[in-house]
Design a protein around this motif. Structure first.
Motif, PDB file in Angstrom:
ATOM      1  N   SER A   1       1.317  -0.915   0.474  1.00  0.00           N
ATOM      2  CA  SER A   1       0.276   0.281  -0.846  1.00  0.00           C
ATOM      3  C   SER A   1       1.214   1.342  -0.010  1.00  0.00           C
ATOM      4  O   SER A   1       0.222   2.279  -0.286  1.00  0.00           O
ATOM      5  CB  SER A   1      -1.305  -0.204   1.549  1.00  0.00           C
ATOM      6  N   ARG A   2       1.853   1.054   0.318  1.00  0.00           N
ATOM      7  CA  ARG A   2       3.302   2.812  -0.244  1.00  0.00           C
ATOM      8  C   ARG A   2       4.040   1.829  -0.567  1.00  0.00           C
ATOM      9  O   ARG A   2       4.777   0.925   0.682  1.00  0.00           O
ATOM     10  CB  ARG A   2       2.967   3.474   1.394  1.00  0.00           C
TER      11      ARG A   2
ATOM     12  N   GLU B   1       5.556  -1.259   2.128  1.00  0.00           N
ATOM     13  CA  GLU B   1       5.163  -0.905   2.987  1.00  0.00           C
ATOM     14  C   GLU B   1       3.447  -1.446   3.670  1.00  0.00           C
ATOM     15  O   GLU B   1       2.947  -1.407   2.450  1.00  0.00           O
ATOM     16  CB  GLU B   1       4.947   0.704   4.199  1.00  0.00           C
TER      17      GLU B   1
ATOM     18  N   GLU C   1      -0.075  -0.843   5.297  1.00  0.00           N
ATOM     19  CA  GLU C   1      -0.282   0.391   6.319  1.00  0.00           C
ATOM     20  C   GLU C   1      -1.282  -0.911   7.051  1.00  0.00           C
ATOM     21  O   GLU C   1      -1.475  -2.107   7.287  1.00  0.00           O
ATOM     22  CB  GLU C   1      -1.767   0.762   5.603  1.00  0.00           C
TER      23      GLU C   1
ATOM     24  N   TYR D   1      -6.411   7.536   4.686  1.00  0.00           N
ATOM     25  CA  TYR D   1      -5.169   6.438   3.542  1.00  0.00           C
ATOM     26  C   TYR D   1      -5.653   6.655   3.143  1.00  0.00           C
ATOM     27  O   TYR D   1      -6.650   6.533   2.221  1.00  0.00           O
ATOM     28  CB  TYR D   1      -5.532   5.238   5.149  1.00  0.00           C
TER      29      TYR D   1
ATOM     30  N   ILE E   1      -5.189   5.126  -0.074  1.00  0.00           N
ATOM     31  CA  ILE E   1      -4.733   3.954  -0.322  1.00  0.00           C
ATOM     32  C   ILE E   1      -5.484   3.326  -1.819  1.00  0.00           C
ATOM     33  O   ILE E   1      -6.436   4.115  -2.128  1.00  0.00           O
ATOM     34  CB  ILE E   1      -4.575   2.454   0.339  1.00  0.00           C
TER      35      ILE E   1
END
Length: 247
Positions: A23-24, A31, A33, A206, A208
């Motif tokens: 997600s990041r 990573e 989340e 967030y 995403i």
């Protein structure tokens, strides 16, 4: 939703293996989340299914859209305070051959032959959601017969195992009531009605894919009020459905 047949279940989710989804991406660190999206949960629970072999665009509208007509909705999973663990791991997809070189975003292992470009990382680190992390989410249904609620599901890129324990929450009222509430669990921004979105006064976000998730929301609107086994009130926005038409 039809008040006479509304049913609400709270699910307690325990990760039995590390769960990973990208997600990041920060440099070589990939990573996950601290959340699990409700679209992924809906597939994992078996409420809908996509073709086993599919190389086209996302099928959210085809797969999740029919659940709106059936009156089934799953919220995102929110990890409990102090009950989230992380696991770090490294990966290396480079060849162990005697000769290798970087070539067209890929690693070539033959001197006179170019490698096909590959759109995936060659090496890096993963931050995964760790085993024994605990989260909760809710299932709302207006079908008279409860959908099958599995005890175990698979999540993430590695199809990691997770245990689900279900708790039915009886409704206090047979009709949703207007209220102004602070919501302590995740909401999907795309799944809120325009009336609810217009009342959002505070939230964290967030960003995403495929839709942003909101936490620590304060909003006004119609809410279902239920009670848990300890007698505590649980409020869920009544106007939630999969907002897949706009994705």
């Amino acid at each position: 939703m039809t008040a006479m047949t509304i049913q609400i279940y709270r699910a307690h989710l325990t990760l039995m293996e590390s769960v990973y989804f990208a997600s990041r991406e920060v440099g070589i660190l990939y990573e996950s989340e601290p959340l699990i999206g409700n679209y992924a949960l809906t597939y994992a629970l078996g409420f809908c299914a996509s073709p086993y072999d599919w190389s086209g665009p996302p099928r959210y509208q085809q797969d999740l859209g029919p659940l709106n007509a059936r009156g089934i909705y799953v919220t995102p999973a929110t990890f409990l305070p102090g009950m989230l663990r992380y696991t770090f791991s490294q990966f290396n997809a480079q060849s162990d051959s005697y000769y290798s070189r970087f070539d067209q975003n890929a690693i070539a292992t033959e001197r006179d032959k170019k490698a096909r470009a590959a759109n995936f990382p060659q090496a890096g680190k993963l931050r995964m959601l760790g085993a024994e992390s605990l989260a909760t989410f809710y299932v709302i249904t207006r079908e008279e017969e409860c959908p099958f609620l599995p005890s175990y599901i698979r999540l993430g890129k590695f199809m990691s195992k997770a245990r689900v324990e279900w708790q039915p929450l009886p409704l206090v009222s047979q009709q949703p009531e207007a209220a102004d509430k602070d919501i302590g669990f995740m909401l999907n921004a795309a799944d809120l009605s325009p009336a609810l979105v217009s009342t959002l006064r505070a939230f964290s976000i967030y960003n995403i894919h495929p839709a942003p998730l909101l936490s620590h929301c304060r909003l006004s609107g119609l809410f279902w009020q239920a009670r848990d086994a300890d007698g505590a009130s649980v409020y869920l926005p009544a106007d939630m459905s999969y907002g897949v038409v706009d994705l």
